[in-house]
Scaffold this active site. Structure first.
Site, PDB file in Angstrom:
ATOM      1  N   CYS A 142       0.831  -1.215   0.000  1.00 36.62           N
ATOM      2  CA  CYS A 142       0.000   0.000   0.000  1.00 36.62           C
ATOM      3  C   CYS A 142       0.864   1.263   0.000  1.00 36.62           C
ATOM      4  O   CYS A 142       1.579   1.518  -0.953  1.00 36.62           O
ATOM      5  CB  CYS A 142      -0.995  -0.038   1.143  1.00 36.62           C
ATOM      6  SG  CYS A 142      -2.378   1.123   0.882  1.00 36.62           S
ATOM      7  N   HIS A 235      -4.452  -4.418  -0.048  1.00 34.64           N
ATOM      8  CA  HIS A 235      -4.266  -4.992   1.289  1.00 34.64           C
ATOM      9  C   HIS A 235      -4.739  -6.438   1.292  1.00 34.64           C
ATOM     10  O   HIS A 235      -5.734  -6.784   1.939  1.00 34.64           O
ATOM     11  CB  HIS A 235      -5.067  -4.189   2.320  1.00 34.64           C
ATOM     12  CG  HIS A 235      -4.403  -2.912   2.731  1.00 34.64           C
ATOM     13  ND1 HIS A 235      -3.290  -2.871   3.549  1.00 34.64           N
ATOM     14  CD2 HIS A 235      -4.689  -1.623   2.434  1.00 34.64           C
ATOM     15  CE1 HIS A 235      -2.922  -1.615   3.751  1.00 34.64           C
ATOM     16  NE2 HIS A 235      -3.757  -0.836   3.086  1.00 34.64           N
ATOM     17  N   GLU A 237      -3.640  -8.729   2.871  1.00 31.99           N
ATOM     18  CA  GLU A 237      -3.514  -9.286   4.228  1.00 31.99           C
ATOM     19  C   GLU A 237      -4.716  -8.987   5.118  1.00 31.99           C
ATOM     20  O   GLU A 237      -4.819  -9.548   6.219  1.00 31.99           O
ATOM     21  CB  GLU A 237      -2.241  -8.748   4.894  1.00 31.99           C
ATOM     22  CG  GLU A 237      -2.326  -7.354   5.479  1.00 31.99           C
ATOM     23  CD  GLU A 237      -2.237  -6.227   4.457  1.00 31.99           C
ATOM     24  OE1 GLU A 237      -2.242  -5.055   4.862  1.00 31.99           O
ATOM     25  OE2 GLU A 237      -2.162  -6.526   3.245  1.00 31.99           O
TER      26      GLU A 237
END
Length: 305
Positions: A142, A235, A237
């Site tokens: 990011c 993102h 994750e």
């Protein structure tokens, strides 16, 4: 194989509840194997949440991974207990002599500022440069991806008219690249950002290869230096409830925020999220660990150059 984590890290108990196999340092030292050394520079405000998200994904391989957490001296976290930071995080100055098989640098809530206005810009760019000679492969996420592309390759970022917020469909541009082993033709990724990098700027830089993009959210993944640097704008994750938490936080503050796109069942916040990025996220991190860390790093970690 398990992850080797610092003793008493909160993520250990949280992930054990999910039946994810983790061990602490005390047990790991009794195993006769050289683990991969991964350092995480965690710039997100909610450190424990981000730690747990990343550890969850790094655990999903047959490799033993030893995790360390790095912090910068020029910024003090306001959202994580100081005791946690003192126990589990180490200043870059104390780690600069060490070498690591892999590194992850997270996003940060500073994307609407010019890079040079960020109070830790000088320190973090020093870390970016250090990683090139002390780490086999670095994964920038990011804001860190935007910052790394700007610092190393002069790629600018641009403000968006409104926040890129939701779950977006992506495609691979080089489907035979090892980072995409096992990927479907289309896959989904969470995004939560106010700025972007643009394809035309990436394509101007011969050292950069655009690996993946989205019709809606634009550039997603860029690789450089034969896989020693990956820049990921989304993102992957994120846990299932992260976007929900962000959305409800902004609503409660009266901030201008739209319902995250393609996230809730029937786009209804009361029905909860529909998780469709977990498989891709696990493949992304396991492929990075396997093909660009484990298979590329020297057995003698001091040989990293």
């Amino acid at each position: 194989m398990p992850l080797n984590l610092p003793d008493k890290l909160p993520a250990i108990e949280l992930l054990k509840e999910e039946n994810i196999f983790v061990i602490d340092n005390s047990r790991a030292t009794r195993q006769d194997i050289r683990p991969l050394r991964i350092v995480i520079l965690n710039l997100m405000p909610l450190k424990i949440t981000t730690e747990t998200d990343l550890v969850r994904l790094l655990s999903n391989t047959p490799l033993q991974v030893e995790i360390s957490f790095m912090k910068i001296k020029s910024h003090t976290s306001k959202n994580t207990p100081i005791e946690h930071m003192k126990t589990f995080y180490t200043d870059f100055d104390k780690m600069r002599g060490d070498k690591y098989d892999g590194m992850i640098i997270t996003g940060a809530p500073v994307e609407q500022m010019d890079f040079e206005e960020v109070n830790y810009w000088n320190e973090i760019t020093e870390i970016f440069d250090w990683a090139r000679t002390h780490v086999t492969s670095t994964l920038y996420i990011c804001w860190a991806a935007q910052a790394g592309l700007y610092h190393h390759y002069g790629v600018p970022k641009y403000a968006l008219d409104k926040k890129m917020f939701g779950i977006f469909k992506h495609r691979t541009l080089l489907p035979l690249h090892p980072i995409f082993r096992g990927f479907d033709d289309e896959f989904y990724v969470p995004h939560s950002r106010h700025t972007e990098v643009r394809k035309e700027d990436i394509l101007k830089v011969p050292e950069l290869t655009l690996l993946s993009e989205s019709d809606d959210s634009g550039v997603y993944m860029v690789v450089a230096r034969g896989g020693r640097e990956f820049f990921v704008t989304g993102h992957s994750e994120y846990s299932p409830l992260t976007l929900d938490t962000e959305y409800r936080r902004d609503v409660s503050k009266g901030l201008p925020i739209e319902v995250p796109r393609n996230y809730y069942v029937d786009d209804d916040p009361d029905k909860g999220p529909l998780v469709r990025w977990r498989g891709h996220a696990n493949l992304l991190f396991s492929n990075w660990l396997n093909y660009f860390v484990y298979q590329e790093t020297p057995y003698n970690i001091e040989d990293i150059r």
